[in-house]
Design a protein around this motif. Structure first.
Motif, short mmCIF file in Angstrom:
data_model
loop_
_atom_site.label_atom_id
_atom_site.label_comp_id
_atom_site.label_asym_id
_atom_site.label_seq_id
_atom_site.Cartn_x
_atom_site.Cartn_y
_atom_site.Cartn_z
N CYS A 13 3.66 -3.07 2.73
CA CYS A 13 2.32 -3.26 2.19
C CYS A 13 2.30 -4.69 1.71
N ASN A 72 0.72 -1.79 7.24
CA ASN A 72 -0.14 -0.69 6.82
C ASN A 72 -1.63 -0.90 7.08
N PHE A 73 -1.98 -1.78 8.00
CA PHE A 73 -3.37 -1.94 8.43
C PHE A 73 -3.39 -2.29 9.92
N HIS A 133 -4.48 2.68 8.29
CA HIS A 133 -4.19 2.76 6.87
C HIS A 133 -4.16 4.20 6.36
N GLY A 159 -9.82 1.75 3.86
CA GLY A 159 -8.72 1.52 4.77
C GLY A 159 -9.31 1.21 6.13
N ASP A 345 -1.81 2.13 -2.55
CA ASP A 345 -1.43 1.37 -1.36
C ASP A 345 0.05 1.04 -1.29
N THR A 348 2.04 3.21 0.93
CA THR A 348 1.82 3.15 2.38
C THR A 348 2.94 2.41 3.10
#
Length: 573
Positions: A13, A72-73, A133, A159, A345, A348
């Protein structure tokens, strides 16, 4: 010789709030830590350099041994908001923001793509795999539960474009979880957006101090602004929607207020950060919290209907709202509710690593389910007090009994032991402990130790096998993630841990979970008859939880703490 399954997966993250890193080696979680616990910068957005370096040392590997970096995106998924913004041109309430919204989401998509490219340059021998996400949230929440099957509800601010998802999860085989999203809500329908907007309006930092607003809500009357929030956040068959006349649509560019002039006219002007807290602010917070509770209960019921599961996992930033989670538990919609220790977050990073490893054909072996003590430890650190000339230290013969005695005598003590906790709650390894039996302890903690608002409550930790004597939750709460009602015994003996709304955010402690803290609670009970202690995080307002001995010693020296038990050494002023 390596197989096609990546053996080393680094989950990140990074470049957004709550930077963190996690490492999976052959499907086992080596560790996880939030960068702020090592860098001393709360909610840092920086690449988690310290966290990554620690993980690589812990696994005795180098950056060149990392097979996959899981992020994470997913950059291109932000572009999904662009076509939908065209329709916003047709409404007077959204027309002015439609084009800036398109530009903002496009800009973030490009920026996210550049960040993944930067990670590729940092790890040239690894593949970088962006992960959706909400999928990272879902995976972490379910894997951390250790359950065979569950409904999974993720609620956050944003997300990519998703803000709320309901999924069904099951273990196809041990270590082989399968998660399928059944329903998804997209921005601008966002509870995290709403809570953050009102938090900022009330004079606290969005993305940091929502918990302060949640505490303030207990002191207000929700009826005053109930109608405003009922119109602003409307229930729908599949979830909820926001009225753009009250909460203008999100633009991912600074300079666009999150509240409309109409909302302000119907509630109150913005409160400057250092202005007095008035009744109107309490009432606004109360109405906000009440509406969030209503919507979260609606979503939980929807999750039960869609999945048929008797168990629920909750993730995302809104899952840190312990009042709403407590409402879900109390409603009896599910037999059991689980929130992982790091539902926001930061967690994640674990979810991204797990998803990527599974997608490549691997299995999750151990280290995630039920685990919260995942960060660095400092066994037997050298304590050089040169930088803190007013401190002194000695080593008690029996740290457990000594600590319990000091607490029973009314001292407020920092506790630093073992590995750093995951998530926003101190769970006994980086905690400040105090007796709930002392008059004025809450006032003293807020005023001289934590330096925070006087209405903020403090959470109890309790021996798990005595929890039902004092609290009505009816299930375990190892990660301090849900508010519980209290019994008459609690009201009579430990009112210090009961908030104005008659609840307490408890942590249940077992011997297997934290042997040292369990022993301290037992020793305190022998002295006082009460198996409960106040537990708050080892930090002061505005600072992260102390991840290192140096941070802990700074906290002792700069606050009203009476002492610090640092890996068995008693440090005093």
């Amino acid at each position: 010789m390596r197989t096609s399954v990546p053996s080393v997966v680094l989950g990140l993250c990074s470049y957004t709030h709550d930077s963190a890193a996690a490492l999976l080696v052959d499907g086992e979680l080596v560790g996880f830590v939030e960068e702020e616990r090592l860098s001393q910068t709360k909610h840092t957005r920086d690449y988690p350099r310290n966290a990554v370096q620690w993980l690589l040392r812990e696994a005795d590997i180098t950056a060149g041994d990392v097979d996959i970096v899981a992020y994470n995106f997913r950059a291109y998924r932000y572009l999904a908001a662009v076509p939908g913004a065209v329709g916003l041109l047709h409404s007077a309430h959204t027309r002015q923001r439609a084009l800036p919204r398109m530009a903002g989401f496009t800009k973030v998509a490009v920026r996210t793509a550049r960040r993944t490219q930067a990670l590729s340059r940092m790890f040239p021998w690894a593949r970088v795999r962006p992960v959706l996400h909400h999928r990272t949230h879902q995976m972490y929440a379910f894997a951390a539960s250790g359950w065979d099957s569950a409904a999974v509800l993720v609620v956050d601010s944003l997300g990519e474009t998703q803000t709320t998802t309901i999924a069904t999860a099951r273990q196809r085989a041990p270590g082989w979880p399968q998660i399928r999203t059944l329903r998804a809500l997209h921005d601008p329908a966002s509870l995290g957006y709403v809570y953050g907007a009102v938090t900022e309006h009330l004079g606290w930092r969005r993305g940091d101090e929502e918990g302060t607003v949640m505490a303030l809500a207990a002191l207000g009357d929700p009826a005053r602004f109930r109608g405003v929030f009922a119109r602003a956040v409307r229930l729908t068959p599949n979830g909820f929607s926001l009225d753009p006349a009250l909460f203008p649509i999100r633009v991912l560019t600074s300079g666009y207020p999150r509240l409309s002039p109409r909302f302000i006219a119907e509630t109150c002007p913005a409160r400057p950060a250092h202005a007095p807290v008035e009744q109107v602010h309490r009432d606004l917070a109360a109405a906000l919290q009440e509406r969030i509770d209503v919507v979260m209960l609606h979503l939980a019921r929807r999750a039960r209907t869609l999945t048929g599961s008797p168990r629920l996992c909750v993730g995302g930033g809104v899952a840190t709202n312990c009042v709403s989670i407590g409402q879900i538990v109390a409603a009896g919609i599910f037999e059991e509710v689980f929130v992982p220790p790091a539902p926001g977050d930061a967690g994640t990073a674990i979810g991204a690593a797990a998803v990527t490893h599974l997608d490549a054909g691997g299995w999750l072996l151990s280290g995630i389910a039920g685990a919260c003590y995942l960060g660095p430890s400092f066994p037997g650190p050298e304590i050089d007090l040169t930088s803190w000339p007013g401190l002194s230290t000695h080593t008690p013969e029996d740290p457990v009994e000594y600590l319990a005695e000091q607490l029973a005598e009314g001292r407020i003590v920092g506790l630093f032991q073992g590995r750093v906790e995951a998530g926003p709650r101190a769970l006994g390894n980086r905690s400040i402990l105090a007796s709930p039996l002392n008059n004025g302890v809450v006032e003293r903690l807020n005023a001289t130790v934590k330096f925070r608002e006087p209405f903020r409550p403090f959470a109890p930790m309790v021996l798990a096998d005595h929890a039902a004597d004092y609290f009505t939750l009816g299930q375990s709460a190892p990660f301090m993630s849900m508010a519980s009602g209290v019994t008459d015994l609690a009201r009579a003996h430990i009112p210090a841990v009961i908030h104005a709304n008659g609840t307490a955010r408890l942590q249940t402690v077992t011997k297997g979970q934290n042997p040292f803290v369990h022993a301290v609670l037992e020793a305190f009970k022998r002295r006082t008859g009460v198996p409960v202690l106040i537990n708050t995080s080892l930090n002061v307002k505005g600072k992260p939880i102390c991840g290192t001995p140096r941070m802990a010693l700074d906290c002792l020296a700069s606050s009203g703490l009476d002492a610090l038990l640092l890996e068995g050494r008693w440090v005093t002023k």
